[in-house]
Design a protein around this motif. Sequence first.
Motif, PDB file in Angstrom:
ATOM      1  N   TYR A 159      11.128  12.538 -13.873  1.00 33.76           N
ATOM      2  CA  TYR A 159      11.648  13.697 -13.164  1.00 33.76           C
ATOM      3  C   TYR A 159      10.719  14.066 -12.014  1.00 33.76           C
ATOM      4  N   SER A 160      11.296  14.773 -11.025  1.00 32.54           N
ATOM      5  CA  SER A 160      10.483  15.330  -9.945  1.00 32.54           C
ATOM      6  C   SER A 160       9.544  16.381 -10.521  1.00 32.54           C
ATOM      7  N   THR A 161       8.347  16.449  -9.974  1.00 31.53           N
ATOM      8  CA  THR A 161       7.335  17.350 -10.536  1.00 31.53           C
ATOM      9  C   THR A 161       7.683  18.826 -10.336  1.00 31.53           C
ATOM     10  N   THR A 162       8.451  19.176  -9.293  1.00 26.71           N
ATOM     11  CA  THR A 162       8.902  20.559  -9.089  1.00 26.71           C
ATOM     12  C   THR A 162      10.386  20.540  -8.733  1.00 26.71           C
ATOM     13  N   SER A 163      11.050  21.672  -8.904  1.00 21.77           N
ATOM     14  CA  SER A 163      12.487  21.741  -8.637  1.00 21.77           C
ATOM     15  C   SER A 163      12.810  21.679  -7.149  1.00 21.77           C
ATOM     16  N   SER A 164      11.823  21.942  -6.291  1.00 18.03           N
ATOM     17  CA  SER A 164      12.062  21.857  -4.850  1.00 18.03           C
ATOM     18  C   SER A 164      11.666  20.497  -4.277  1.00 18.03           C
ATOM     19  N   GLY A 165      11.131  19.606  -5.112  1.00 14.12           N
ATOM     20  CA  GLY A 165      10.784  18.265  -4.658  1.00 14.12           C
ATOM     21  C   GLY A 165       9.335  17.910  -4.934  1.00 14.12           C
ATOM     22  N   LEU A 166       8.988  16.651  -4.699  1.00 14.20           N
ATOM     23  CA  LEU A 166       7.608  16.205  -4.860  1.00 14.20           C
ATOM     24  C   LEU A 166       6.735  16.880  -3.794  1.00 14.20           C
ATOM     25  N   PRO A 167       5.668  17.558  -4.155  1.00 13.85           N
ATOM     26  CA  PRO A 167       4.840  18.280  -3.172  1.00 13.85           C
ATOM     27  C   PRO A 167       4.338  17.404  -2.042  1.00 13.85           C
TER      28      PRO A 167
ATOM     29  N   GLN B 212       0.827  -1.213   0.000  1.00 14.49           N
ATOM     30  CA  GLN B 212       0.000   0.000   0.000  1.00 14.49           C
ATOM     31  C   GLN B 212       0.859   1.260   0.000  1.00 14.49           C
ATOM     32  N   ARG B 213       1.929   1.253   0.791  1.00 15.47           N
ATOM     33  CA  ARG B 213       2.803   2.427   0.822  1.00 15.47           C
ATOM     34  C   ARG B 213       3.492   2.611  -0.530  1.00 15.47           C
ATOM     35  N   ALA B 214       3.947   1.528  -1.132  1.00  9.57           N
ATOM     36  CA  ALA B 214       4.606   1.628  -2.432  1.00  9.57           C
ATOM     37  C   ALA B 214       3.659   2.200  -3.483  1.00  9.57           C
ATOM     38  N   GLN B 215       2.401   1.753  -3.459  1.00  9.37           N
ATOM     39  CA  GLN B 215       1.434   2.276  -4.423  1.00  9.37           C
ATOM     40  C   GLN B 215       1.195   3.770  -4.196  1.00  9.37           C
ATOM     41  N   LYS B 216       1.133   4.167  -2.938  1.00  9.06           N
ATOM     42  CA  LYS B 216       0.937   5.582  -2.609  1.00  9.06           C
ATOM     43  C   LYS B 216       2.104   6.426  -3.124  1.00  9.06           C
ATOM     44  N   LEU B 217       3.322   5.919  -2.967  1.00 12.80           N
ATOM     45  CA  LEU B 217       4.497   6.656  -3.430  1.00 12.80           C
ATOM     46  C   LEU B 217       4.559   6.711  -4.955  1.00 12.80           C
ATOM     47  N   LEU B 218       4.189   5.621  -5.597  1.00  7.27           N
ATOM     48  CA  LEU B 218       4.187   5.610  -7.066  1.00  7.27           C
ATOM     49  C   LEU B 218       3.168   6.597  -7.618  1.00  7.27           C
ATOM     50  N   ASP B 219       2.076   6.765  -6.907  1.00  5.91           N
ATOM     51  CA  ASP B 219       1.064   7.727  -7.350  1.00  5.91           C
ATOM     52  C   ASP B 219       1.579   9.168  -7.280  1.00  5.91           C
ATOM     53  N   MET B 220       2.599   9.404  -6.439  1.00  5.32           N
ATOM     54  CA  MET B 220       3.182  10.745  -6.359  1.00  5.32           C
ATOM     55  C   MET B 220       4.043  11.070  -7.577  1.00  5.32           C
ATOM     56  N   CYS B 221       4.524  10.019  -8.250  1.00  2.16           N
ATOM     57  CA  CYS B 221       5.491  10.203  -9.339  1.00  2.16           C
ATOM     58  C   CYS B 221       4.772  10.430 -10.670  1.00  2.16           C
ATOM     59  N   SER B 222       5.392  11.221 -11.515  1.00  4.05           N
ATOM     60  CA  SER B 222       4.846  11.430 -12.859  1.00  4.05           C
ATOM     61  C   SER B 222       4.868  10.109 -13.615  1.00  4.05           C
ATOM     62  N   GLY B 223       3.721   9.753 -14.174  1.00  7.97           N
ATOM     63  CA  GLY B 223       3.635   8.497 -14.904  1.00  7.97           C
ATOM     64  C   GLY B 223       3.683   7.271 -14.027  1.00  7.97           C
ATOM     65  N   GLY B 224       3.606   7.468 -12.689  1.00  8.54           N
ATOM     66  CA  GLY B 224       3.640   6.326 -11.773  1.00  8.54           C
ATOM     67  C   GLY B 224       4.958   5.590 -11.772  1.00  8.54           C
ATOM     68  N   SER B 225       6.066   6.292 -12.092  1.00 10.48           N
ATOM     69  CA  SER B 225       7.375   5.634 -12.190  1.00 10.48           C
ATOM     70  C   SER B 225       8.434   6.462 -11.488  1.00 10.48           C
ATOM     71  N   VAL B 226       9.348   5.779 -10.773  1.00  9.74           N
ATOM     72  CA  VAL B 226      10.455   6.468 -10.105  1.00  9.74           C
ATOM     73  C   VAL B 226      11.493   6.938 -11.108  1.00  9.74           C
TER      74      VAL B 226
END
Length: 690
Positions: free
Chosen positions: A102-110, A85-99
């Motif tokens: 690129y990070s969505t912003t230059s200061s980090g994932l919101p 469940q945690r892995a799925q939550k983290l993947l949802d934070m990533c663009s395209g669901g992949s590590v």
Amino acid sequence: MSTVQDVNPRVRGIRAPVNLQGLAACISEQIAQSVKKNFKSVIDVSSGDPHKAGMPPISFIRQVMAVCLYPELLKKKSLPLDVRQRAQKLLDMCSGGSVGSYSTTSSGLPQVQKCISEFITRRDGGVPSHPEDIILTVGSQKGLSVFLNLLTSGEGKTETGVLTPMPCPHTLPMLLDMTGLALVPYHLFEEQGWAVNLDELHRALEAGRVHCEPKAIYISNPGNPTGYVQDRETIEKVIRFAATNCLIILAEEVHQDSVYGQDKEFISYKKVLSEMGKTYAETMELVSFHSISTAHIGECGLRGGYMEVINIDPAVKKYLTVTSSAPVLPQLAMEISVNPPRPEDSSYNSYTQEIHHIEDTLSQNAKRACEFLNRVEGMSCQPSMAGLFLYPRVHLPPHMVEEAKRLGVKADMLYCQRLLEEEGICVGAGCENGQEDKNYHIRLCILTPPSTLEEILARLRSFHHRLLEKLIEEVCIFIEVGQDSSVSEIAMGRSLKGRMMESTNLNHAKQRLIGSKKASEKMIGPEFQVVSLGSITSYPVIMNTGAPQGCVLSPLLYSLYTYDCTDTSNSNIIVKFADDTIVVGLTRRSILTGCITTWYDNSTAYNRKALQRVVRCAERIIGSELPSLQDIYRKRCLRKAGRIIKDSSHPSHKLLKLLLSGRRFCSIRCRTSRLRDSFFHQAIRLLNTS
């Protein structure tokens, strides 16, 4: 770029990095190629890398990251549900669901910024933290480098300076060189457990303003590498000092989760600042750094960290995100570290057990290592209250200091190099942490498996004892300093005189006496002095210092002459009498125990007692305990025999052979007591009984 001169001058000015890790890797390669060494493997504890030192990673973190890297594992029922469940939550934070994106912003994932701000709010008892103040970085040092670049300006006396603790983190001096900032040292007080002293801060600031413009103060809390934990009162004093002198506080707090000292707790600079009233809380500029390269997480290779910027102008803050953002994977690891499993999660029990195991190991290792090192002759260590390091003081013998000067290296660096070459233990030298005085130190990571720590300590003690043997077994030399000092100096010889002058402050005393000579020139006339040894007489020397015996000027000259005579070396002691001074020192020539394996067992009991009386007399003179001749003889016999056994080319190698059982050595037949008391027979007896 064809020559070194084409390289950026600022880069050329960076202090040369120490390459002990490179030497450690080379020795490990030699061992792998079956090159004979006195040890089976190299143990590197020079950096705070728990995994490298043998500690296992946290299972929950690795499991979640594994699923993020290979999402097909989401289908594996063998993994705990909360991991998937945690892995799925983290993947949802990533663009395209992949590590791999690129990070969505230059200061980090919101979402990661939000998790970190919530963690800080919990840690500080409700003091609010805002996601927009969180900037994800490639490790805490990279974040510090980005901020330091904003401070860089000016040259010469207008160059920006940073007040820096001594000792400091070993990467900081080079980082300041790289960013073109002046290092303004303020010294921590070792005798107070490496505490910060306000008077020292004021002294350092005034000294720094002579050659630069200090604009920031670097704080390490808990101390790196000292392990000192600052209390609320100390933090308040530092904040007031920084505010009064318009200094930005750069607070490295990466070891905040590694406090194990009794009655000690971590209090963040931000929490104390928020409780000091609006005057400070709304105006004091503060930057706090944290990392996943800590005791609990230990994921040093992922290079993940963040900085929280407080009261920094938004127009300035935007320049902190000009460079590319941190990679996605360490950002996810940071999210896991600040948001661990909760009691209702299936991984909670195993995660808690692993964390407690790390905490217990670190606490017990710190206590064990500190007690051990304080029992080793020539070492002393302040107790550590937090962090991954111990920072013991090492009292180096004069011959090693002299050798380091000849080689053009720091004495503590030479010590660490020899320790690595002879015992396979890689530790950090105190000069890496910015220390330039003659109080030599070494740095070692103590978060290792307990069995590994025991091996490290045993090898370190063995090496240090061998190093000090030359001093322990040396003969005391008395140097008279008084009205006939020139005679003593001629008798000593120039080389010995030079060594003794370097290890005491006699040169300053001489200068003081010469300075006073003019005022009393009429009282002091030139004299001829000679030294006689049997029928041999030295060339005469004209004496222009000193006073006739009984002269009323003698007490004044004596006081001036000996005022600066202090024992600055552990191998010297100064004894003052009414009309002269004696400097007791240790020479580098072993006379009493020379070739002891040859003559000791054939000496009579009467002669041994006489020699032991000499040792006891030396003990009373130098004020410390020396080993008995019997102990020295036994140790040297075993050491010499061990070398012969290992060297198959030695002519006497065949005399020391094991019986078929492989447990005892074969005795040698003899008919006379003289042969029975010789080295090989005694060595075999010692080997069979040790």
